[in-house]
Write an enzyme that holds these catalytic residues in place. Structure first.
Site, short mmCIF file in Angstrom:
data_model
loop_
_atom_site.label_atom_id
_atom_site.label_comp_id
_atom_site.label_asym_id
_atom_site.label_seq_id
_atom_site.Cartn_x
_atom_site.Cartn_y
_atom_site.Cartn_z
N ARG A 66 0.93 -1.07 -0.05
CA ARG A 66 0.08 0.01 -0.11
C ARG A 66 0.96 1.08 -0.07
NH1 ARG A 66 -3.45 -2.74 -1.60
NH2 ARG A 66 -5.34 -3.41 -0.66
N GLU A 83 -4.09 7.08 -5.02
CA GLU A 83 -4.28 6.61 -6.31
C GLU A 83 -5.52 6.95 -6.92
OE1 GLU A 83 -4.08 2.44 -5.78
OE2 GLU A 83 -2.09 2.38 -5.06
N HIS A 104 -1.45 -0.06 -10.01
CA HIS A 104 -1.98 -0.97 -8.97
C HIS A 104 -2.55 -2.27 -9.48
CE1 HIS A 104 -4.11 -1.51 -4.61
NE2 HIS A 104 -3.78 -2.69 -5.31
C1 8YV Z 1 -7.14 -5.50 -5.37
C2 8YV Z 1 -5.31 -5.50 -3.61
O1 8YV Z 1 -7.00 -5.01 -6.74
O2 8YV Z 1 -6.30 -7.41 -2.72
C3 8YV Z 1 -5.81 -6.49 -2.48
O3 8YV Z 1 -5.45 -5.89 -1.29
O4 8YV Z 1 -4.73 -4.51 -3.49
C4 8YV Z 1 -5.84 -5.71 -5.04
O5 8YV Z 1 -5.50 -7.27 -5.16
C5 8YV Z 1 -8.08 -4.51 -4.76
O6 8YV Z 1 -8.14 -4.71 -3.50
C6 8YV Z 1 -9.27 -4.55 -5.35
O7 8YV Z 1 -9.96 -3.68 -4.73
#
Ligand code: 8YV
Length: 316
Positions: A234, A263, A281
């Site tokens: 993150r 983002e 991302h």
């Molecule tokens: C996804 C992610 O794109 O799983 C996670 O925490 O960062 C990614 O796999 C995202 O969460 C989808 O909103």
């Protein structure tokens, strides 16, 4: 509507959205704030379950506006956008989608690792610009095999990254909230100590208040002018301003970033730097993994509605 009504919060994959609308008659929270307020005044009390993604989540105010909420079903392993502290306090179950995305997120970390050290994206631009013809050979890069790599956050994804790095003959160390049993990698007592002892720092720690700003100016300075930083976790884990100024001043050799503080905004200064690889991302973004995440999200929802518990609950 009774309070097992399902609320959709934010956009979801068509597979998930179609299922929750088709099978459970889910209503979608409107996007604009005034519409949301009106919608929540009228329907807020009826919702027992919210289905959302890690990108949007059920934050503090929204959760407060859902007095009968019993579960947040989250698409994604990260749940830092959901107010988990309030959920715990109110006995609201939160589920996520762990494990099914470990391979793809670890593969993304490796793609960034190889790209940043061997400069493959920069070299591709070099060819496309015609510089190979005009200027000759591309400048030398940095060897990727055999490096000392520090992993911040040796959880499910961090451990898969470590296994991939073993195949590159890397020496692996890690820092984690607590030592991880059953691994032979060296443990560093702090992020700073980890950064001091490695060539490449890979961030794989969960987001949220506990890890916010863990990689600060001090840690970046400890990584040093020959050090590289990779972040697939993150943006909030890194002090982004400190990272950008270190890169601009040549106090860091390069960075590979799949995640950012705000983002989809990416700091303008980074766009011109050839030693930085920027991804939108996409860590888990493959057909196979997103399908598996969708399936697990729906399995959690079905399980909660049938039994009152989910398959993969977030535990804090
Ligand atoms: C996804 C992610 O794109 O799983 C996670 O925490 O960062 C990614 O796999 C995202 O969460 C989808 O909103």
């Amino acid at each position: 509507m009774n309070n097992t009504a399902v609320l959709q919060v934010g956009p979801l994959m068509p597979l998930v959205q179609d299922a929750i609308v088709g099978d459970y008659g889910a209503l979608r929270l409107p996007d604009s704030v005034p519409d949301q307020e009106e919608f929540l005044r009228r329907h807020g009390e009826s919702f027992g379950v919210a289905v959302t993604s890690g990108k949007i989540g059920v934050g503090t105010e929204l959760m407060r506006a859902l007095p009968n909420l019993r579960a947040v079903v989250n698409f994604g392993v990260g749940y830092d956008t959901t107010d988990v502290a309030q959920a715990v306090q109110r006995g609201i179950t939160v589920s996520n989608t762990p494990d099914v995305l470990n391979d793809c997120v670890a593969d993304t970390a490796m793609a960034l690792y190889l790209d940043v050290l061997r400069k493959t994206s920069a070299a591709d631009r070099y060819v496309r610009r015609g510089d190979w013809v005009d200027k000759g050979n591309f400048p030398l890069a940095t060897k990727a095999s055999g490096k000392r790599v520090g992993i911040l956050g040796l959880g499910r994804i961090g451990q898969v990254i470590a296994r991939r790095l073993e195949a590159f003959d890397c020496t692996i160390s890690y820092h984690n909230r607590s030592r991880v049993a059953g691994v032979s990698y060296e443990y560093a007592a702090s992020p700073r100590e980890l950064a001091e002892g490695c060539d490449v720092l890979i961030i794989a720690a969960a987001g949220g208040p506990e890890s916010a700003g863990l990689v600060d100016a001090d840690v970046i300075a400890a990584l040093g002018a020959k050090g590289y930083l990779i972040n697939i976790a993150r943006g909030s884990v890194v002090d982004q301003e400190a990272l950008v100024s270190a890169l601009l001043a040549g106090r860091l050799a390069g960075a590979g970033l799949d995640v950012f503080a705000d983002e989809p905004k990416v700091p303008e200064d980074l766009l011109a730097l050839d030693n930085v690889v920027l991804l939108p991302h996409l860590g888990s973004g493959t057909h196979e993994t997103r399908a598996a995440m969708a399936e697990l999200t729906l399995a959690n929802l079905r399980s909660f509605l049938a039994t009152g518990s989910v398959l993969t609950a977030v535990t804090v």
